[in-house]
Design a protein around this motif. Structure first.
Motif, short mmCIF file in Angstrom:
data_model
loop_
_atom_site.label_atom_id
_atom_site.label_comp_id
_atom_site.label_asym_id
_atom_site.label_seq_id
_atom_site.Cartn_x
_atom_site.Cartn_y
_atom_site.Cartn_z
N TRP A 160 0.84 -1.19 0.00
CA TRP A 160 0.00 0.00 0.00
C TRP A 160 0.88 1.24 0.00
O TRP A 160 2.05 1.21 0.37
CB TRP A 160 -0.99 -0.01 1.13
CG TRP A 160 -0.45 -0.07 2.56
CD1 TRP A 160 0.81 -0.43 2.96
CD2 TRP A 160 -1.18 0.23 3.75
NE1 TRP A 160 0.90 -0.38 4.33
CE2 TRP A 160 -0.28 0.02 4.83
CE3 TRP A 160 -2.47 0.65 4.01
CZ2 TRP A 160 -0.67 0.22 6.16
CZ3 TRP A 160 -2.84 0.86 5.33
CH2 TRP A 160 -1.96 0.64 6.38
N GLY A 161 0.29 2.35 -0.48
CA GLY A 161 1.06 3.58 -0.58
C GLY A 161 0.14 4.77 -0.77
O GLY A 161 -1.08 4.65 -0.74
N ILE A 162 0.77 5.93 -0.96
CA ILE A 162 0.04 7.19 -1.06
C ILE A 162 0.23 7.79 -2.45
O ILE A 162 1.37 8.02 -2.89
CB ILE A 162 0.54 8.21 -0.01
CG1 ILE A 162 0.49 7.58 1.40
CG2 ILE A 162 -0.30 9.48 -0.06
CD1 ILE A 162 -0.89 7.19 1.86
N ALA A 163 -0.87 8.02 -3.16
CA ALA A 163 -0.83 8.59 -4.50
C ALA A 163 -0.58 10.10 -4.44
O ALA A 163 -0.51 10.70 -3.36
CB ALA A 163 -2.13 8.31 -5.23
N ALA A 164 -0.49 10.73 -5.61
CA ALA A 164 -0.14 12.15 -5.68
C ALA A 164 -1.17 13.06 -5.00
O ALA A 164 -0.83 14.12 -4.49
CB ALA A 164 0.03 12.56 -7.14
N ASP A 165 -2.43 12.63 -4.98
CA ASP A 165 -3.46 13.46 -4.35
C ASP A 165 -3.75 13.05 -2.91
O ASP A 165 -4.70 13.54 -2.30
CB ASP A 165 -4.76 13.40 -5.17
CG ASP A 165 -5.42 12.03 -5.12
OD1 ASP A 165 -4.72 11.05 -4.75
OD2 ASP A 165 -6.61 11.93 -5.45
N GLY A 166 -2.93 12.15 -2.36
CA GLY A 166 -3.12 11.70 -0.99
C GLY A 166 -3.98 10.46 -0.85
O GLY A 166 -4.17 9.97 0.26
N SER A 167 -4.51 9.94 -1.96
CA SER A 167 -5.31 8.72 -1.90
C SER A 167 -4.44 7.53 -1.48
O SER A 167 -3.24 7.49 -1.77
CB SER A 167 -5.93 8.41 -3.27
OG SER A 167 -6.85 9.41 -3.65
N GLY A 182 5.60 6.49 -5.81
CA GLY A 182 6.97 6.95 -5.57
C GLY A 182 7.59 6.22 -4.40
O GLY A 182 7.53 5.00 -4.31
N LYS A 183 8.17 6.97 -3.46
CA LYS A 183 8.78 6.37 -2.27
C LYS A 183 7.81 6.20 -1.12
O LYS A 183 8.16 5.62 -0.09
CB LYS A 183 9.96 7.24 -1.81
CG LYS A 183 11.08 7.39 -2.83
CD LYS A 183 11.70 6.06 -3.21
CE LYS A 183 12.84 6.23 -4.20
NZ LYS A 183 13.43 4.93 -4.60
N SER A 184 6.58 6.68 -1.27
CA SER A 184 5.60 6.60 -0.18
C SER A 184 4.79 5.31 -0.29
O SER A 184 3.60 5.32 -0.60
CB SER A 184 4.68 7.82 -0.19
OG SER A 184 5.39 8.99 0.16
N PHE A 185 5.45 4.18 -0.04
CA PHE A 185 4.77 2.89 -0.08
C PHE A 185 5.50 1.93 0.84
O PHE A 185 6.63 2.16 1.26
CB PHE A 185 4.73 2.33 -1.50
CG PHE A 185 6.03 1.70 -1.94
CD1 PHE A 185 6.22 0.33 -1.84
CD2 PHE A 185 7.06 2.48 -2.43
CE1 PHE A 185 7.42 -0.25 -2.24
CE2 PHE A 185 8.26 1.92 -2.83
CZ PHE A 185 8.44 0.53 -2.74
N ALA A 186 4.82 0.83 1.17
CA ALA A 186 5.40 -0.18 2.05
C ALA A 186 4.62 -1.49 1.90
O ALA A 186 3.49 -1.49 1.40
CB ALA A 186 5.36 0.28 3.51
#
Length: 254
Positions: A160-167, A182-186
């Motif tokens: 899971w992660g965070i898309a460009a609009d915060g979703s 991008g780098k906002s996932f785990a």
């Protein structure tokens, strides 16, 4: 499998954002529409999706040799399921579904409806009853509720992660999440469940808090944190007495 939910529908842990993002989406993150379009492009012959006015989307693709995927809808509740349940037949009897054609996704929807409508049932106990390797995401379009879980054996991956609009973005395909966030996932933690309002919780160890672990990629760049059970920290809540505790009483650990 792909699930995307606007941040007004799902509130994932803040630590899922990369520390280098400083609260802003990384430049490499994509908008939900682009992530969904890329998923369809990579599964051009077999993919399909359901999108919703509130800013939610569920997508699935055909089975591959190692991973079974099932999509189901019932009474405006939707489920995308990956993997299999070893005890599906006994669960069908348990939920009174004998005589009906039932797959894993439909069984999960019935379990969700039991939690929602006929509580009290502890959510962690319901998930412990699901024996097998699986990942699933449920979206209740009537209530705007997101409910997801990953089996404890690690047999099916989910990220899971965070898309460009915060979703928030969830998928069993690493490259889908990595390419969209991008780098906002785990990795989604094994043996855990996520509720859009109640947050992330272990169903194996429901009385223990979750803690975020710093994570770097192969290039040494900071990424969104991974999560694990904190064996030394317990949730402050009243003790359970029989079935008097149901999933609506979860405390938000975040």
């Amino acid at each position: 499998m792909l699930a995307i939910f606007r941040k007004s529908l799902a509130r994932p842990p803040q630590e899922l954002n990369s520390p280098t993002s400083h609260g802003k989406p990384p430049r490499s993150a994509k908008q939900p529409d682009e992530i969904l379009a890329n998923f369809h492009a990579s599964h051009a012959a077999t993919s399909f999706a359901a999108t919703f006015r509130g800013g939610a989307a569920l997508a699935s693709a055909g089975n591959d040799p190692t991973r079974r995927r099932v999509f189901c809808a019932l009474d405006d509740i939707y489920c995308v399921f990956v993997g299999s349940l070893n005890n599906l037949s006994s669960l069908v009897r348990q939920y009174g579904l004998c005589g009906k054609t039932t797959d894993e996704a439909l069984l999960v929807l019935e379990a969700y409806r039991t939690l929602r409508d006929r509580a009290p049932y502890p959510a962690d106990q319901v998930l412990k009853d699901l024996l097998g390797s699986f990942a699933f995401v449920v979206y209740d379009n009537r209530t705007g509720t997101v409910f997801s879980a990953l089996s404890s054996d690690g047999g099916v991956p989910m990220h899971w992660g965070i898309a460009a609009d915060g979703s928030v973005v969830m998928s069993d395909e690493l490259e889908v999440v990595k390419g969209g966030c991008g780098k906002s996932f785990a990795p989604f933690p094994v043996g855990c469940m996520f509720h859009s309002e109640k947050g992330l919780r272990s169903f194996e160890h429901p009385m223990n808090k979750m803690k975020a672990m710093p994570r770097v990629d192969s290039e040494g760049m900071m990424c969104g944190a991974s999560f694990k059970v904190d064996t030394f920290s317990r949730i402050n809540s009243m003790p359970r007495v029989g079935s008097a505790n149901n999933w609506t009483c979860w405390e938000d650990a975040h």
